[in-house]
Design an enzyme around this catalytic site. Structure first.
Site, PDB file in Angstrom:
ATOM      1  N   HIS A   1      -7.704   6.129   9.367  1.00  0.00           N
ATOM      2  CA  HIS A   1      -7.754   4.685   9.616  1.00  0.00           C
ATOM      3  C   HIS A   1      -8.995   4.024   9.018  1.00  0.00           C
ATOM      4  CE1 HIS A   1      -4.503   5.532  12.361  1.00  0.00           C
ATOM      5  NE2 HIS A   1      -4.358   4.252  12.629  1.00  0.00           N
TER       6      HIS A   1
ATOM      7  N   GLU B   1       6.642   0.036   6.529  1.00  0.00           N
ATOM      8  CA  GLU B   1       5.834  -0.599   5.483  1.00  0.00           C
ATOM      9  C   GLU B   1       6.491  -0.572   4.112  1.00  0.00           C
ATOM     10  OE1 GLU B   1       4.447   1.448   7.744  1.00  0.00           O
ATOM     11  OE2 GLU B   1       2.976   0.195   8.762  1.00  0.00           O
TER      12      GLU B   1
END
Lengths: 355, 494
Positions: free
Chosen positions: B297, B228
Site C-alpha cells: 500500500h 479496477e
C-alpha cells in the site's frame, strides 16, 4: 412432486430462468432473416470483399509488403456482415480485437486505406502508425482494432456507457474470441454492464481455437453463450456460418439492448480457415478438418447457393466477383504505391495538446 | 473503581475531534455497545460506543467542544456499586475546551512528535475497545511517530506568480481543493463524470469526492464494484466514446490491476490511430507512501507512468496547484495520470479565490528562491525540501526549491535554468531511487547542463527496499529532512 403446485419462489426462479433464455427461444422460433434478393446480394458482395481482401493481404504478407502480425478473417465473414448490417450507421459503435480487417470492411470503410495501413503507408487509416491490429474510424463508429486480448470488452462497455450517458439510443457491439473469453476483465465487464444495464452486445466469435489451443483444451465451459448467466445476461447461440441467421439473431439482440434491458451475450460459432496469424504452422488441427468446413459450411458458398435458388444468374455473381477483385486489386496497388509516412510523423500524435 | 473514558481515535489520522453530542447523561446506566456520544472527526461524524456496562459518573467534556485531543478523558464511568458523586471527583483536570473553534479541523500538523497525518479508508466506523485503548496508549507514551511523520511540513510554498496580484486568498486543504476542482468542472461540462470505488454514497474513501453525489446525482457520480481493471477500461472506453471521465483509484497501488488500460488502451490510442481517436480521461487517486500500511500500500508510481509516451503525469503538492492542475487535467484532450498524496490531503494552504483557477500543465514552479543550491522535488517531497531549506538558511545556505508539479512532460527548462543559477542540485523524491524521476533529472543535467555543474547531482530517495511495516524501519526507509540537509551540504562541499 410433479403434481405439487410450484411455490412462489419456484415460479420466480422459472421466470428469471425464462428471462435468460427468452432471446434464444425467440431466435429458435424464427432463425433466419428473410432477405430480399438485393439484400442477400449485398451481403454476398460484402463477404466476398472480405474474403478477397484477406487473400490479397496474405499474398502481400508473403511478399514482405506487410510485416509484423497479420490475422486474417477468412471463414468468419458472415459474422461481421450479418451483425453489422443490423446496426444503425452513424449512431451505434463497434469495437473488436486484433483480427479487425473484416469488421472494417463490413462497415463500408474504404479497402484502400485499410490495405495501406497494412503496408504501413502514410495514406493508411492510422497514417501507417497502427498497423493491422490498430485501426480506427471514429467517423464510422469503429473504435478499433485492439491488440491486447480482451481489452476491447471493457472498452466497449465504456462506449456503451457513453451511449447510455448521452441517452442517444445507440448500442455497442463488442467482438472478442473464444480465447479472450477466458480473460478476467471480460467478466468484470459483464458484471458492470449488467448492473448498470449498458446497451452492449457481447459477441463471442468462437472460431474453435485460441491461437493453437482448441476450446475444449482451454475452457471449462465451452458453451460460451452460457457464460453471462452468472451476471444475468441472456445468451444466444448462433450459427456464425449463415449470414441470414446471424442477421436475425442480431435484430433480436439489438431490439432487447436498445430497449434498455441491458446487455446480451451472443456466441457465434464460426471457423477460421487460415492460421491464427501469418506465422502459424497450424500443427494443432488437420487439413481434413479445415477442408471439411470449407466444403460443407462455407458462408459465402452458402449464400451463393441460396442466391441461385432465388433465381440469380451465375453471370451476375461472376460480375460481382469481378468487381470485388478489381476493388481489392486497386487497394493493393494503392497500398504498394503510397509513400511511407514522413519521418516527422514519428513525433506527431503522441499527445493531442502542446504543453 | 471509576473507569476513565477517553477520546477515541476513530481513524488512523485522527489527532483530535469534536465532541458533537452526548447521548447519555450523568447517572444513566449503560451496557456494552450503547452509543455514548457522537464524535466528529476530520472526515465524518461517528458514534462512540460504551465498551463495558456501568453507570455514567461524570461527563467531563461538555458537548459541542471542539479540538478534543485523542486520549483526553471525556467521561468517568462509575463501577456497579459506586456512587455517582464519588466517580465525579475526577483527579484528571478537564481539557482545555475550545468550543466551536472552526479552523481546528484539518490543521496540518505532522511535525515531529505530532500525530501522523495519515488517512486510510475507514471500513469500520465503530470505535471498538481495542481502537480506543490503542489510541490512549499511544497518547500516553507520546509515541506517535512513524516513518511518515518525517514527511510532514509546516512551511508553505512561496506565492506563485501565476496567481494574479491582489486576488483574495483563502485557506483550504488539498482535499477541498481537489473536490472543488471536480465540482467546478462538472458544472462547466456535462460530459465530465466521476467513477470509482466508494466515490458516491461513502463520499470518497478519503473524502475527496465529498458532496459530489448530492450535487450531481448518481448518473455522474458512480460507485463501482471493486474491479479496477474493468472500470478503468470502461472509463477509458467512455473517453473514446466522447465523454470526460474521472476515474478514481482508491490508491494507485490498486491501479496496478488496471495499468494495462492506462498504458495500452489510453496512452497509445491517439498515436496508433494517427490522431483521429482521442482519450481524454483522468486517472486520479492517492499515490506514494502512507503511514504503517507497508509494502503493498505504499509506493510512488510517478516514475512508472512518467516513462510512458502518450500520458500526461501530474503530481501536485499544495492546494492551489492541486486545484488548478486538476481542472487543467480534466480539460485536457490527453489521458492524464493525476497523482495525489494521502498524507497531504489534510494539509492547508493558501488558495486563490478565483472563478476559474486553471494552471498550465508541464510547468514547474519555484516554491522558494535561492542562490546556493537547487532542490528539485515533487509531491510530498516538496514539503520535506522546504523544511530542509529553512534549516539550511540558518546556516547560510540559500536553497532554491523547484516543484516539478508535472512529471510528464517534464519542465526541463526551469530545472536547467535553476541549475545555471545555483550550479548545484539535489533531487528529493519520496520513492524508490532506481529508475526514478531523480534518475531522469540527473540525466538531463548531465546531457544538457553539464557545464553548469559545480558538483555531481545527488538524489535523496527512499531506501531501495519494499516499505516495511515496523515504525523504526519505516522511518529508516523514507526520506527525511536530515538526509536532504546532508546531501545539500555535500554538493556545497560543506
Amino acid at each position: 412432486m410433479s403434481n405439487a403446485e410450484p411455490s412462489p419462489s419456484e415460479i420466480a426462479e422459472r421466470e428469471e430462468d425464462f428471462a435468460l433464455h427468452s432471446l434464444a427461444e425467440k431466435h429458435a422460433a424464427d432463425r433466419r432473416y428473410k432477405a430480399s434478393k438485393e439484400e442477400l446480394l449485398h451481403f454476398y458482395e460484402q463477404m466476398l470483399l472480405i474474403r478477397r481482401f484477406e487473400e490479397k493481404a496474405g499474398q502481400l504478407y508473403g511478399l514482405g509488403l506487410i510485416g509484423g502480425f497479420c490475422h486474417l478473417y477468412i471463414g468468419q465473414e458472415a459474422v461481421a456482415v450479418g451483425l453489422q448490417s443490423a446496426l444503425k450507421g452513424g449512431l451505434d459503435s463497434v469495437i473488436t480485437g486484433y483480427r479487425d480487417h473484416g469488421h472494417m470492411l463490413a462497415y463500408g470503410i474504404d479497402p484502400k486505406v485499410i490495405m495501406a495501413e497494412l503496408t504501413g503507408r502514410h495514406s493508411g487509416i492510422s497514417k501507417g502508425k497502427g498497423g493491422s491490429m490498430h485501426m480506427f474510424s471514429v467517423e464510422h463508429g469503429f473504435y478499433g482494432g485492439h491488440g491486447i486480448v480482451g481489452a476491447q470488452v471493457p472498452l466497449g462497455s465504456g462506449l456503451a456507457f457513453a451511449h447510455k450517458y448521452r441517452e442517444d439510443g445507440g448500442v455497442t457491439l463488442a467482438y472478442f474470441g473464444d480465447g479472450a473469453a477466458n480473460q478476467g476483465q471480460v467478466y468484470e465487464s459483464f458484471n458492470m454492464a449488467s448492473l448498470w444495464k449498458l446497451p452492449i452486445i457481447f459477441v463471442i466469435e468462437n472460431n474453435q481455437y485460441a491461437m493453437g489451443t482448441a476450446v475444449s483444451r482451454s475452457s471449462a465451459e465451452t458453451h460460451f453463450y452460457r457464460r453471462g448467466t452468472a451476471f444475468r445476461i441472456p445468451g444466444m447461440q448462433v450459427n456464425g456460418m449463415d449470414v441470414l441467421e446471424v442477421r436475425k439473431a442480431a435484430e433480436i439482440a439489438i431490439e432487447h439492448v436498445r430497449g434498455g434491458n441491458g446487455p446480451v451475450l451472443m456466441e457465434l460459432n464460426t471457423y477460421r480457415y487460415r492460421g491464427h496469424s501469418m506465422s502459424d504452422p497450424a500443427k494443432y488441427r488437420t487439413r481434413e478438418e479445415v477442408q471439411g468446413v470449407r466444403e460443407k459450411r462455407d458462408p459465402i458458398e452458402h449464400a451463393k447457393t441460396e442466391l441461385m435458388e432465388m433465381g440469380v444468374a451465375e453471370a451476375s455473381l461472376k460480375e460481382i466477383d469481378k468487381r470485388v477483385r478489381a476493388s481489392v486489386g486497386q487497394a493493393a496497388d494503392f497500398a504498394e504505391s503510397s509513400p511511407e509516412p514522413d519521418a516527422s510523423e514519428l513525433y506527431t500524435d503522441v499527445l493531442v495538446e502542446t504543453y | 473503581m471509576p473507569v476513565e473514558v477517553k477520546m477515541p481515535a476513530l481513524s488512523p489520522t485522527m489527532e483530535e475531534g469534536k465532541l458533537a453530542k452526548w447521548l447519555v447523561k450523568e447517572g444513566d446506566e449503560v451496557s456494552s455497545g450503547d452509543v455514548l456520544a457522537e464524535i466528529e472527526t476530520d472526515k465524518a461524524t461517528m458514534e462512540f460506543e460504551a465498551v463495558d456496562e456501568g453507570k455514567v459518573g461524570k461527563l467531563v467534556v461538555p458537548e459541542g467542544t471542539d479540538g478534543v485531543k485523542v486520549g483526553t478523558v471525556i467521561a468517568i464511568m462509575a463501577g456497579e456499586d459506586e456512587d455517582v458523586s464519588e466517580a465525579s471527583s475526577s483527579p484528571e483536570p478537564a481539557p482545555q475546551a475550545k468550543a466551536d473553534e472552526q479552523p481546528a479541523k484539518e490543521k496540518p500538523k505532522a511535525k515531529k512528535g505530532g500525530a501522523p497525518k495519515v488517512e486510510e479508508p475507514e471500513k469500520d466506523l465503530k470505535a471498538d475497545e481495542s481502537k480506543a485503548d490503542k489510541a490512549s496508549e499511544k497518547d500516553d507514551k507520546a509515541e506517535l511517530e512513524t516513518g511518515t511523520t518525517q514527511l510532514g511540513s509546516d512551511i508553505k510554498p512561496a506565492k506563485s506568480d501565476e496567481v494574479p496580484h491582489g486576488v483574495n486568498m483563502k485557506t483550504a486543504t488539498v482535499r477541498e481543493a481537489l473536490r472543488d476542482a471536480m465540482a467546478e468542472e462538472m458544472r462547466r461540462d456535462e460530459r465530465v463524470f466521476i467513477m470509482g470505488e466508494e466515490v458516491a454514497e461513502y463520499q470518497g474513501a478519503y473524502k475527496v469526492t465529498q458532496g459530489l453525489l448530492e450535487e450531481f446525482g448518481p448518473k455522474r457520480v458512480i460507485d463501482t464494484p471493486i474491479t479496477e481493471y474493468g472500470f478503468a477500461g470502461i472509463g477509458t472506453g467512455a473517453a473514446m466514446g466522447g465523454l470526460r471521465p474521472i476515474v478514481e483509484f482508491m490508491t494507485f497501488n490498486f491501479a496496478m490491476q488496471a495499468i494495462d488500460h492506462i498504458i495500452n488502451s489510453a496512452a497509445k490510442t491517439n498515436y496508433m490511430s494517427g490522431g483521429q481517436m482521442r482519450c481524454p480521461v483522468v486517472f486520479r487517486g492517492p499515490n506514494g507512501a502512507a503511514a504503517r500500511v507497508a509494502a503493498q500500500h505504499s509506493q510512488n508510481y510517478g516514475p512508472w507512468y512518467a516513462s510512458v509516451p502518450g500520458l500526461v503525469v501530474i503530481a501536485p503538492y499544495d492546494a492551489s496547484d492541486a486545484k488548478g492542475l486538476l481542472k487543467a487535467a480534466i480539460r485536457s484532450e490527453d489521458p492524464v495520470v493525476f497523482l495525489e498524496n494521502e498524507l497531504v490531503y489534510g494539509r492547508s494552504f493558501e488558495l486563490p479565490e478565483l472563478d476559474d483557477h486553471v494552471l498550465p500543465i508541464g510547468k514547474a514552479r519555484i516554491v522558494r528562491e535561492g542562490t546556493s543550491v537547487t532542490i528539485v522535488s515533487y509531491s510530498i517531497g516538496v514539503g520535506v525540501s522546504l523544511e530542509a531549506a529553512e534549516k539550511l538558511a540558518g546556516e547560510g545556505i540559500e536553497v532554491e526549491v523547484v516543484d516539478l508539479r508535472t512529471l510528464r512532460p517534464l519542465d526541463k527548462a526551469t530545472v536547467l535554468e535553476s541549475l545555471k543559477k545555483t550550479n548545484r542540485m539535489v533531487v528529493v523524491e519520496e520513492g524508490f531511487p532506481v529508475c526514478s524521476i531523480a534518475s531522469e533529472i540527473i540525466t538531463i543535467c548531465m546531457e544538457e547542463g553539464f557545464d553548469d555543474l559545480d558538483a555531481p547531482v545527488l538524489r535523496v530517495c527512499d531506501e531501495d527496499v519494499p516499505l516495511p511495516y515496523a515504525a523504526n524501519l519505516e522511518k529508516a526507509a523514507l526520506i527525511d529532512v536530515d538526509r536532504v540537509i546532508a546531501a545539500v551540504k555535500k554538493v556545497c562541499y560543506r
